[in-house]
Design a protein around this motif. Structure first.
Motif, PDB file in Angstrom:
ATOM      1  N   GLY A 184       0.811  -1.202   0.000  1.00 61.88           N
ATOM      2  CA  GLY A 184       0.000   0.000   0.000  1.00 61.88           C
ATOM      3  C   GLY A 184       0.850   1.259   0.000  1.00 61.88           C
ATOM      4  N   ALA A 185       1.899   1.264   0.832  1.00 62.05           N
ATOM      5  CA  ALA A 185       2.802   2.421   0.888  1.00 62.05           C
ATOM      6  C   ALA A 185       3.547   2.592  -0.431  1.00 62.05           C
ATOM      7  CB  ALA A 185       3.794   2.241   2.035  1.00 62.05           C
ATOM      8  N   PHE A 186       3.912   1.469  -1.055  1.00 66.35           N
ATOM      9  CA  PHE A 186       4.592   1.532  -2.351  1.00 66.35           C
ATOM     10  C   PHE A 186       3.682   2.167  -3.394  1.00 66.35           C
ATOM     11  CE2 PHE A 186       6.161   0.044  -6.413  1.00 66.35           C
ATOM     12  CZ  PHE A 186       7.546   0.051  -6.260  1.00 66.35           C
ATOM     13  N   GLY A 187       2.392   1.820  -3.337  1.00 68.80           N
ATOM     14  CA  GLY A 187       1.434   2.399  -4.281  1.00 68.80           C
ATOM     15  C   GLY A 187       1.276   3.893  -4.106  1.00 68.80           C
ATOM     16  N   VAL A 188       1.235   4.355  -2.841  1.00 62.72           N
ATOM     17  CA  VAL A 188       1.132   5.791  -2.576  1.00 62.72           C
ATOM     18  C   VAL A 188       2.381   6.512  -3.083  1.00 62.72           C
ATOM     19  CG1 VAL A 188       0.990   7.548  -0.768  1.00 62.72           C
ATOM     20  CG2 VAL A 188      -0.398   5.471  -0.610  1.00 62.72           C
ATOM     21  N   ALA A 189       3.550   5.901  -2.830  1.00 63.82           N
ATOM     22  CA  ALA A 189       4.803   6.494  -3.305  1.00 63.82           C
ATOM     23  C   ALA A 189       4.849   6.512  -4.832  1.00 63.82           C
ATOM     24  CB  ALA A 189       5.990   5.715  -2.749  1.00 63.82           C
ATOM     25  N   LEU A 190       4.293   5.478  -5.448  1.00 64.59           N
ATOM     26  CA  LEU A 190       4.271   5.407  -6.910  1.00 64.59           C
ATOM     27  C   LEU A 190       3.444   6.553  -7.501  1.00 64.59           C
ATOM     28  CD1 LEU A 190       5.169   3.771  -9.375  1.00 64.59           C
ATOM     29  CD2 LEU A 190       3.093   2.380  -9.121  1.00 64.59           C
ATOM     30  N   VAL A 191       2.343   6.909  -6.831  1.00 62.13           N
ATOM     31  CA  VAL A 191       1.528   8.045  -7.289  1.00 62.13           C
ATOM     32  C   VAL A 191       2.372   9.323  -7.308  1.00 62.13           C
ATOM     33  CG1 VAL A 191      -0.404   9.556  -6.667  1.00 62.13           C
ATOM     34  CG2 VAL A 191      -0.692   7.085  -6.606  1.00 62.13           C
ATOM     35  N   ALA A 192       3.196   9.500  -6.261  1.00 59.81           N
ATOM     36  CA  ALA A 192       4.060  10.686  -6.204  1.00 59.81           C
ATOM     37  C   ALA A 192       5.070  10.688  -7.344  1.00 59.81           C
ATOM     38  CB  ALA A 192       4.777  10.743  -4.857  1.00 59.81           C
ATOM     39  N   SER A 193       5.662   9.518  -7.637  1.00 60.11           N
ATOM     40  CA  SER A 193       6.644   9.462  -8.732  1.00 60.11           C
ATOM     41  C   SER A 193       5.967   9.707 -10.078  1.00 60.11           C
ATOM     42  CB  SER A 193       7.371   8.108  -8.747  1.00 60.11           C
ATOM     43  OG  SER A 193       6.595   7.090  -9.345  1.00 60.11           O
ATOM     44  N   LEU A 194       4.731   9.241 -10.232  1.00 54.51           N
ATOM     45  CA  LEU A 194       4.017   9.447 -11.496  1.00 54.51           C
ATOM     46  C   LEU A 194       3.680  10.914 -11.709  1.00 54.51           C
ATOM     47  CD1 LEU A 194       1.716   6.302 -11.418  1.00 54.51           C
ATOM     48  CD2 LEU A 194       3.699   6.688 -12.882  1.00 54.51           C
ATOM     49  N   TRP A 195       3.535  11.667 -10.619  1.00 54.95           N
ATOM     50  CA  TRP A 195       3.383  13.112 -10.775  1.00 54.95           C
ATOM     51  C   TRP A 195       4.645  13.691 -11.402  1.00 54.95           C
ATOM     52  CZ3 TRP A 195      -0.047  16.991 -10.560  1.00 54.95           C
ATOM     53  CH2 TRP A 195       0.466  18.291 -10.548  1.00 54.95           C
ATOM     54  N   ALA A 196       5.800  13.207 -10.938  1.00 54.22           N
ATOM     55  CA  ALA A 196       7.069  13.710 -11.478  1.00 54.22           C
ATOM     56  C   ALA A 196       7.253  13.313 -12.942  1.00 54.22           C
ATOM     57  CB  ALA A 196       8.236  13.189 -10.646  1.00 54.22           C
ATOM     58  N   TYR A 197       6.668  12.185 -13.354  1.00 56.25           N
ATOM     59  CA  TYR A 197       6.772  11.737 -14.748  1.00 56.25           C
ATOM     60  C   TYR A 197       5.662  12.297 -15.633  1.00 56.25           C
ATOM     61  CZ  TYR A 197      10.431   8.263 -13.853  1.00 56.25           C
ATOM     62  OH  TYR A 197      11.609   7.642 -13.537  1.00 56.25           O
ATOM     63  N   LYS A 198       4.685  12.963 -15.022  1.00 59.63           N
ATOM     64  CA  LYS A 198       3.553  13.479 -15.807  1.00 59.63           C
ATOM     65  C   LYS A 198       4.042  14.421 -16.906  1.00 59.63           C
ATOM     66  CE  LYS A 198      -0.682  16.185 -15.551  1.00 59.63           C
ATOM     67  NZ  LYS A 198      -0.389  16.758 -16.894  1.00 59.63           N
ATOM     68  N   GLY A 199       3.475  14.260 -18.093  1.00 65.04           N
ATOM     69  CA  GLY A 199       3.806  15.143 -19.201  1.00 65.04           C
ATOM     70  C   GLY A 199       4.183  14.438 -20.482  1.00 65.04           C
ATOM     71  N   TRP A 200       4.595  13.157 -20.399  1.00 61.31           N
ATOM     72  CA  TRP A 200       5.015  12.442 -21.612  1.00 61.31           C
ATOM     73  C   TRP A 200       3.864  12.271 -22.589  1.00 61.31           C
ATOM     74  CZ3 TRP A 200       2.222   8.020 -22.315  1.00 61.31           C
ATOM     75  CH2 TRP A 200       1.631   7.446 -21.183  1.00 61.31           C
ATOM     76  N   GLU A 201       2.645  12.174 -22.072  1.00 64.77           N
ATOM     77  CA  GLU A 201       1.480  11.949 -22.934  1.00 64.77           C
ATOM     78  C   GLU A 201       1.111  13.190 -23.742  1.00 64.77           C
ATOM     79  OE1 GLU A 201       0.030  14.152 -19.538  1.00 64.77           O
ATOM     80  OE2 GLU A 201       1.417  12.462 -19.711  1.00 64.77           O
ATOM     81  N   GLY A 202       1.554  14.377 -23.277  1.00 65.12           N
ATOM     82  CA  GLY A 202       1.153  15.621 -23.916  1.00 65.12           C
ATOM     83  C   GLY A 202       1.600  15.738 -25.358  1.00 65.12           C
ATOM     84  N   ALA A 203       2.670  15.014 -25.718  1.00 64.40           N
ATOM     85  CA  ALA A 203       3.168  15.101 -27.092  1.00 64.40           C
ATOM     86  C   ALA A 203       2.133  14.646 -28.106  1.00 64.40           C
ATOM     87  CB  ALA A 203       4.445  14.268 -27.232  1.00 64.40           C
ATOM     88  N   THR A 204       1.233  13.748 -27.712  1.00 59.13           N
ATOM     89  CA  THR A 204       0.224  13.248 -28.666  1.00 59.13           C
ATOM     90  C   THR A 204      -0.866  14.270 -28.935  1.00 59.13           C
ATOM     91  OG1 THR A 204      -1.187  12.215 -26.969  1.00 59.13           O
ATOM     92  CG2 THR A 204       0.623  10.895 -27.844  1.00 59.13           C
TER      93      THR A 204
END
Length: 427
Positions: A184-204
């Protein structure tokens, strides 16, 4: 295209969320696992998005993919959520970070002055993208080169000049063992990392304005995403080289603290400048790409009609850009902290990410004759892994952070009456 991906991804996340990740998972090996998992999920998503972007290089990106696979309702709900929360919220959090968190390091600004700076910041980016795609793209290229090079240089400086640093921080302390709470904690941390990775989809979103999209779109997504994974992994190695995970968990400005230890106050100034450039680049990418989604929705009669207007001289969706800027400013004036948005932004976004990647599988069956200049590597394994991960992220967010996640769901469901209103009006 590579600069759009890198410039949109590297914003404030790599400087702000390491504390959240370390606080949730604790052990450095798990910290690295979170960042690599977030990066690989983004990469697998980029593989699928590249296939659909090359096959349907039209303005709107994900909106078009969802409409072709599942019909207009899911596509509209995506665009609705993108406008109300996902990208406007991202711009707002970036603007708050720019005006309230980092610019005051150089200039003392009152709370009212910070609001003025935030408004001026948004106005500047709106004007740049209003007067032409080339102006926005040139600004994006410049900011991407500056911040990517500077972030790499900071990592090198840390490894060369850090005193009393220890590579053992990369390993110790070891994870305590597998458990349900750890997942569960890993999943919460993963959400935070995905915020940092947000933006790759914008190119489409702006695929309709890309030269040779069948080649440049897949290459831009893949190269840009992998470059971000590498620089994020190296940055976290640099942080851990100076501080153990327990101290990173207590540092809301870890990059500044690391540079202060390594080279003193001048290092804090350097990293603050880099962060300001990073924030500007990430915000610019949202204005460069997102209005194309609202433009596509309006063109289909599912949004305000004027959003589909194209400027007669600049050939940009100028009204869509202005509306996004105005709503982002409203959110900026309402927001107080960076953490105010990212959980329900990521929750809502990854629901649509999972659905969009599922569209690759659906369209292979539904439209087998569709020209596909690029096909997803590892199909169907990589799309299925991504879809399962999106389900895990969404379900885990509902369990671990129900308030924020339910608010994200509420925003999505509020789009239903809006959809039926515009659907009836278009008829």
């Amino acid at each position: 295209m590579v600069s759009i991906v890198i410039g949109g991804v590297i914003g404030s996340g790599i400087f702000l969320v390491p504390a959240d990740i370390a606080r949730n998972v604790g052990a450095p090996l798990l910290i690295f696992a979170v960042w690599i998992a977030g990066g690989m999920l983004s990469y697998f998503g980029a593989l699928s998005f590249a296939e659909m972007g090359a096959a349907m290089p039209r303005a709107g990106g994900m909106y078009n993919f969802l409409r072709e696979a599942f019909g207009p309702l899911p596509a509209f709900l995506f665009g609705w959520t993108l406008f109300l929360v996902i990208d406007s919220g991202a711009i707002a959090t970036l603007t708050v970070a720019f005006a309230s968190n980092y610019l005051p390091y150089f200039v003392k600004i009152s709370p009212f002055g910070q609001k003025i700076v935030a408004a001026a910041f948004i106005l500047f980016v709106v004007i740049v993208n209003y007067v032409g795609v080339r102006w926005g793209a040139n600004l994006q290229n410049l900011l991407t080169i500056i911040k990517f090079t500077a972030l790499a240089a900071v990592c090198i400086i840390v490894f060369i000049f850090a005193k009393d640093a220890s590579a053992s921080n990369w390993v110790k302390p070891l994870p305590s063992g597998l458990s349900g709470s750890m997942f569960g904690a890993f999943g919460v941390a993963l959400v935070a990392s995905l915020w940092a990775y947000k933006g790759w989809e914008g190119a489409t979103y702006s695929a309709g304005e890309v030269k040779r999209p069948e080649r440049n779109l897949p290459m831009g997504l893949l190269i840009g995403t992998m470059a971000c994974i590498v620089i994020y992994a190296v940055a976290n190695m640099a942080y851990l080289y100076v501080f153990p995970a327990s101290k990173i968990a207590l540092s809301p400005r870890i990059a500044s603290d690391v540079m202060n230890i390594v080279v003193g106050p001048i290092g804090v100034s350097i990293i603050s400048i880099i962060i300001l450039f990073s924030i500007a680049g990430a915000a610019n990418q949202n204005f460069l790409c997102s209005p194309r989604v609202y433009f596509a929705m309006a063109r289909d009669g599912l949004f305000f009609k004027r959003i589909a207007d194209v400027h007669p001289r600049f050939l940009t969706p100028h009204f869509a850009i202005m509306v996004l800027g105005l709503w982002s400013l409203v959110l900026t004036l309402l927001l107080e902290t960076f953490q105010a948005l990212f959980t329900y932004v990521i929750f809502g976004q990854w629901l649509f990410f999972g659905l969009t990647v599922a569209a690759v599988i659906v369209l292979r069956k539904k439209r087998p004759g569709l020209p596909r200049p690029y096909k997803t590597w590892g199909y169907p394994v990589t799309p299925i892994i991504f879809i399962l991960a999106a389900l895990f992220i969404s379900c885990n967010s509902l369990i671990q952070q129900p308030k924020e996640s339910l608010f994200g769901l509420l925003i999505i469901f509020l789009g239903l009456p809006a959809y039926f209103y515009w659907k009836r009006k278009s008829r």
